[in-house]
Structures are given as structure tokens and as C-alpha cells.
Design a protein around this motif. Structure first.
Motif, PDB file in Angstrom:
ATOM      1  N   VAL A 151       1.322   4.257  -6.325  1.00 17.10           N
ATOM      2  CA  VAL A 151       0.770   4.484  -5.651  1.00 17.10           C
ATOM      3  C   VAL A 151      -0.874   2.963  -6.168  1.00 17.10           C
ATOM      4  N   ASP A 152      -0.662   3.699  -7.483  1.00 17.50           N
ATOM      5  CA  ASP A 152      -1.202   2.592  -8.233  1.00 17.50           C
ATOM      6  C   ASP A 152      -1.787   1.468  -8.598  1.00 17.50           C
ATOM      7  N   ALA A 153      -0.312   1.025  -9.023  1.00 22.18           N
ATOM      8  CA  ALA A 153       0.017  -0.342  -8.249  1.00 22.18           C
ATOM      9  C   ALA A 153      -0.340  -1.554  -6.917  1.00 22.18           C
ATOM     10  N   GLN A 154       0.403  -0.362  -5.923  1.00 28.92           N
ATOM     11  CA  GLN A 154      -0.208  -1.625  -4.591  1.00 28.92           C
ATOM     12  C   GLN A 154      -1.046  -0.866  -3.891  1.00 28.92           C
ATOM     13  N   ASP A 155      -2.162  -0.126  -4.929  1.00 36.91           N
ATOM     14  CA  ASP A 155      -3.595   0.179  -4.610  1.00 36.91           C
ATOM     15  C   ASP A 155      -3.911   0.709  -3.433  1.00 36.91           C
ATOM     16  N   TRP A 156      -2.684   1.901  -2.920  1.00 37.37           N
ATOM     17  CA  TRP A 156      -3.392   2.590  -1.911  1.00 37.37           C
ATOM     18  C   TRP A 156      -3.617   4.403  -2.379  1.00 37.37           C
ATOM     19  N   SER A 157      -4.099   4.373  -2.990  1.00 42.36           N
ATOM     20  CA  SER A 157      -5.081   5.558  -3.535  1.00 42.36           C
ATOM     21  C   SER A 157      -5.730   6.325  -2.333  1.00 42.36           C
ATOM     22  N   GLU A 158      -6.845   5.410  -1.740  1.00 46.97           N
ATOM     23  CA  GLU A 158      -6.827   5.474  -0.294  1.00 46.97           C
ATOM     24  C   GLU A 158      -6.985   5.544   0.808  1.00 46.97           C
ATOM     25  N   ARG A 159      -5.436   5.410   0.928  1.00 51.87           N
ATOM     26  CA  ARG A 159      -5.192   5.615   1.982  1.00 51.87           C
ATOM     27  C   ARG A 159      -3.841   7.031   1.972  1.00 51.87           C
ATOM     28  N   THR A 160      -3.610   7.503   0.508  1.00 50.01           N
ATOM     29  CA  THR A 160      -2.872   8.174   0.101  1.00 50.01           C
ATOM     30  C   THR A 160      -4.021   9.736   0.151  1.00 50.01           C
ATOM     31  N   ARG A 161      -5.572   9.617  -0.312  1.00 50.67           N
ATOM     32  CA  ARG A 161      -6.604  10.904   0.385  1.00 50.67           C
ATOM     33  C   ARG A 161      -5.851  10.711   1.338  1.00 50.67           C
ATOM     34  N   THR A 162      -6.508  10.417   2.420  1.00 49.23           N
ATOM     35  CA  THR A 162      -6.474   9.961   3.308  1.00 49.23           C
ATOM     36  C   THR A 162      -5.456  10.791   4.278  1.00 49.23           C
ATOM     37  N   GLY A 163      -4.534  11.080   3.996  1.00 49.70           N
ATOM     38  CA  GLY A 163      -3.333  11.595   4.209  1.00 49.70           C
ATOM     39  C   GLY A 163      -3.011  12.880   3.606  1.00 49.70           C
TER      40      GLY A 163
END
Length: 166
Positions: free
Chosen positions: A63-75
């Protein structure tokens, strides 16, 4: 040293050791088979980077490498709704959409919609504490909606199909 003196045990042991070393040096060395792959070195007593990792740690690093942190927090708002707001509130409402920081919550009755509007600051605080950041900045609470009688993309104004009975 005199030749007529008997050999001491230490002399016999030393001679046997020298003979064993000479025999070992004369023998051909066995070749070691290598397993295909990169040469590995020991990482020491603690866990290393090439050791098996817990799945949660691997997912977090992805998640950190792909910069998905905003999407995971939304999910997380939708996936952990009951844990974030509590089971009593979650039993009477559900999150619908999250766009530009505004979370649309649909309540099961108009009474619960009014109650949720009064609890909005508390719910926002719980969401900020549980999800973090500014994922949810505003809440919009709506009550249940009446069923839609529209079928298809086109509709006629007025009562529509129900006016054929009278």
C-alpha cells in the motif's frame, strides 16, 4: 634423541596426526553441489528481510509502495463501519457514498436521520480517530426514500401508469 629409548605416547599420537593430515591432503576434495538461485548469507539471530513475513506487513508495504493509502482509508470507512461508529448506530444506518470528503449516510427512518444529524460531530470525531486524516470532513444524513415508480430512462410527468383505473 636416542634410538634405544621407548616411544612416548605423545610421540605416537603426533606421528598418527601427521599421517592422517598427509592422507587427507592426498585425497581429492568433494565438490559441493549448489542449489540454483542467489548466494545467500546468514542474516543473524533476528528476522531478516528475506525471511517469511506476516501478510499484514506485506500488504502495508505494498500500500505504501503503490501510494494506495487514501483509497484504503476510504475503503476502511465502508468496511469497518460498525466498528468505527458502534453497533447501535450501525444497526440503524449505512454509509452510501463518499465524494470529496462528504459521506452520505442513509438512515432507516426519519427519526434516526434526525438523531444522526444531532450526533454528526461525535460520528465525525470517531471516523477521524478510526480512519485518520481528513478522509471524511462532512456528513450528510438522509432518511429513507419512497420507492421509485420510474422504470427505464424515459418517464411521463404526472401519475403515470396509476391513472388508468379511474
Amino acid at each position: 634423541m636416542s634410538e634405544d629409548r621407548p616411544a612416548r605416547p605423545s610421540d605416537i599420537a603426533r606421528a598418527a596426526l601427521e599421517a592422517a593430515r598427509a592422507a587427507s591432503a592426498a585425497r581429492p576434495r568433494p565438490t559441493r553441489r549448489r542449489i540454483a538461485g542467489p548466494r545467500r548469507s546468514w542474516s543473524g539471530p533476528g528476522p531478516g528481510a528475506d525471511d517469511p513475513q506476516p501478510l499484514g506487513r506485506l500488504v502495508d508495504s505494498l500500500v505504501d509502495a503503490q501510494d494506495w493509502s487514501e483509497r484504503t482509508r476510504t475503503g476502511a470507512v465502508f468496511g469497518r463501519w460498525e466498528m468505527l461508529v458502534g453497533p447501535e448506530i450501525a444497526a440503524h444506518c449505512a454509509p452510501q457514498t463518499l465524494t470529496e470528503g462528504e459521506l452520505l449516510i442513509v438512515a432507516e427512518s426519519t427519526a434516526w436521520a434526525t438523531q444522526l444529524r444531532l450526533l454528526a460531530p461525535t460520528i465525525l470525531g470517531k471516523l477521524r480517530a478510526g480512519v485518520g486524516g481528513d478522509v471524511v470532513t462532512r456528513l450528510r444524513v438522509v432518511g429513507p426514500t419512497a420507492p421509485s415508480w420510474k422504470k427505464g430512462p424515459r418517464s411521463v410527468r404526472g401519475r403515470g401508469p396509476r391513472d388508468t383505473y379511474g
